[in-house]
Design an enzyme around this catalytic site. Structure first.
Site, PDB file in Angstrom:
ATOM      1  N   LYS A 112       0.823  -1.212   0.000  1.00 27.58           N
ATOM      2  CA  LYS A 112       0.000   0.000   0.000  1.00 27.58           C
ATOM      3  C   LYS A 112       0.856   1.260   0.000  1.00 27.58           C
ATOM      4  O   LYS A 112       0.521   2.249  -0.646  1.00 27.58           O
ATOM      5  CB  LYS A 112      -0.932   0.017   1.224  1.00 27.58           C
ATOM      6  CG  LYS A 112      -2.296  -0.604   0.969  1.00 27.58           C
ATOM      7  CD  LYS A 112      -3.319   0.484   0.632  1.00 27.58           C
ATOM      8  CE  LYS A 112      -4.657   0.009   0.253  1.00 27.58           C
ATOM      9  NZ  LYS A 112      -5.107  -0.540  -0.864  1.00 27.58           N
ATOM     10  N   LYS A 193      -9.768  -4.086 -12.986  1.00 29.04           N
ATOM     11  CA  LYS A 193     -10.547  -4.321 -11.774  1.00 29.04           C
ATOM     12  C   LYS A 193     -11.295  -3.037 -11.383  1.00 29.04           C
ATOM     13  O   LYS A 193     -10.730  -1.944 -11.458  1.00 29.04           O
ATOM     14  CB  LYS A 193      -9.553  -4.714 -10.660  1.00 29.04           C
ATOM     15  CG  LYS A 193     -10.188  -4.924  -9.312  1.00 29.04           C
ATOM     16  CD  LYS A 193      -9.123  -5.316  -8.297  1.00 29.04           C
ATOM     17  CE  LYS A 193      -9.755  -5.488  -6.969  1.00 29.04           C
ATOM     18  NZ  LYS A 193      -9.463  -4.710  -5.887  1.00 29.04           N
ATOM     19  N   LYS A 196     -12.211   2.678  -7.288  1.00 27.71           N
ATOM     20  CA  LYS A 196     -12.415   4.123  -7.378  1.00 27.71           C
ATOM     21  C   LYS A 196     -11.137   4.819  -7.821  1.00 27.71           C
ATOM     22  O   LYS A 196     -11.183   5.841  -8.488  1.00 27.71           O
ATOM     23  CB  LYS A 196     -12.918   4.681  -6.051  1.00 27.71           C
ATOM     24  CG  LYS A 196     -11.855   4.674  -5.003  1.00 27.71           C
ATOM     25  CD  LYS A 196     -12.172   5.568  -3.841  1.00 27.71           C
ATOM     26  CE  LYS A 196     -11.176   5.300  -2.822  1.00 27.71           C
ATOM     27  NZ  LYS A 196     -10.199   5.703  -2.175  1.00 27.71           N
TER      28      LYS A 196
END
Ligand code: TRP
Length: 326
Positions: A112, A193, A196
């Site tokens: 991340k 995929k 947002k």
């Protein structure tokens, strides 16, 4: 009934991928388990701490969509993480016994950070993300946690921490298990995929017009320049969405039509629009009713918060005592 718990981070609006991948499954579990579902607004702050207004909007969107998707406050407990301060207390206490290395080696930590390089994620809170998630789960002594495969490393550390706690202080926490369900991956309108951050999502809060527009403007197989050009459905993001939302017969019809140029891309999209609308229409109706009745919404959440808090408080009494606190 065994207890199930799951949460969704409030860092964006709910899209069709979240609906098909998580919410529909949560709805199914309501009658089989004692289900607790919550909005993880503290987790959203770990990466979105510079944008409180986005967080605020997202919390409402999630709560409304939980209900619109079919979670029934009479059959499950719906609550907001930050209204249950005991999660934070347990997180703190667990931090005393959690080796730093355990957190540093959770694969999502580095991944991340790489993915969100525009943000400063060298924070204490971000490192502790899986520990807060552990507190969320074990404070309800939940047995099962319905999540996607991406969350498996977090469940793994939750189990390790529950085990470590029990070794030190006595058996208080069951080790939670992931409840992995196979559901179709929903691609976005560009074939990647649905997410947002890719800007390719269809949101439950989109108007019928917006949904129609998003599907109408999708790219298709680039080989089909003219209506008479034959194509390969597998090269078309529209076909990938048909796989999730259309019947077997329709799927065969559009696949064949694409290969033979028997159907045009516009007609193929019309079928998809019809099917996506069929999924969204009941949600739109419920969303509208809820948004027009904020008191009802508030009442539902307050009731859920109270119920969750009672359980969390019970657990914390055991935990404080076990750890030698007053
Ligand atoms: N990490 C989860 C996600 O990104 C959200 C979450 C927070 C969660 N706490 C949880 C999921 C506890 C299950 C149980 O989707």
């Amino acid at each position: 009934m065994d207890r199930v718990l799951s949460g969704m981070q409030s860092s964006g609006k709910v899209h069709l991928g979240n609906f098909v991948g998580a919410l529909q499954n949560w709805v199914k579990l309501q009658d089989r388990y004692d289900c607790y579902y919550f909005v993880a607004d503290w987790h959203a702050l770990t990466t979105g701490y510079t944008n409180p207004s986005a967080l605020h909007e997202s919390v409402t969107d999630l709560l409304v969509n939980f209900l619109a998707a079919g979670l029934d406050p009479d059959r499950c407990t719906i609550f907001l993480q930050s209204r249950i301060p005991e999660h934070a207390e347990l997180h703190l206490l667990l931090s005393m016994i959690t080796p730093l290395g355990w957190l540093e080696r959770v694969p999502t930590y580095k991944e991340k950070q790489q993915e969100l390089q525009d943000r400063d994620l060298s924070t204490y809170g971000f490192l502790g993300y899986p520990l807060l998630q552990t507190a969320d789960i074990i404070i309800y002594r939940a047995k099962y946690v319905p999540v996607g495969v991406d969350q498996v490393p977090h469940l793994e550390i939750s189990r390790e921490i529950a085990r470590r706690f029990n070794n030190f202080y006595g058996e208080i926490f069951p080790e939670p298990d992931a409840l992995l369900t196979e559901f179709p991956k929903v691609p976005g309108v560009d074939g990647r995929k649905m997410s947002k951050s890719y800007g390719n999502a269809i949101y439950l809060s989109d108007s019928p017009k917006e949904v129609e527009q998003k599907i109408r403007t999708m790219t298709t197989d680039p080989a089909r320049v003219k209506r008479t050009d034959k194509g390969d459905p597998e090269n078309s993001p529209v076909y990938q969405l048909h796989k999730v939302f259309s019947t077997k017969e329709e799927l065969a019809q559009v696949a064949d039509g694409c290969r033979t140029a028997g159907i045009g891309c516009i007609d193929c999209k019309k079928i998809l629009i019809k099917n996506v609308f069929a999924v969204l229409e009941p949600i739109w109706t419920k969303r509208e009713a809820l948004l027009n009745n904020p008191d009802q919404l508030r009442g539902i959440i307050e009731k859920g918060n109270d119920k969750a808090r009672n359980v969390a408080q019970e657990t914390m009494q055991l935990v404080r005592k076990a750890m030698g606190l007053y």
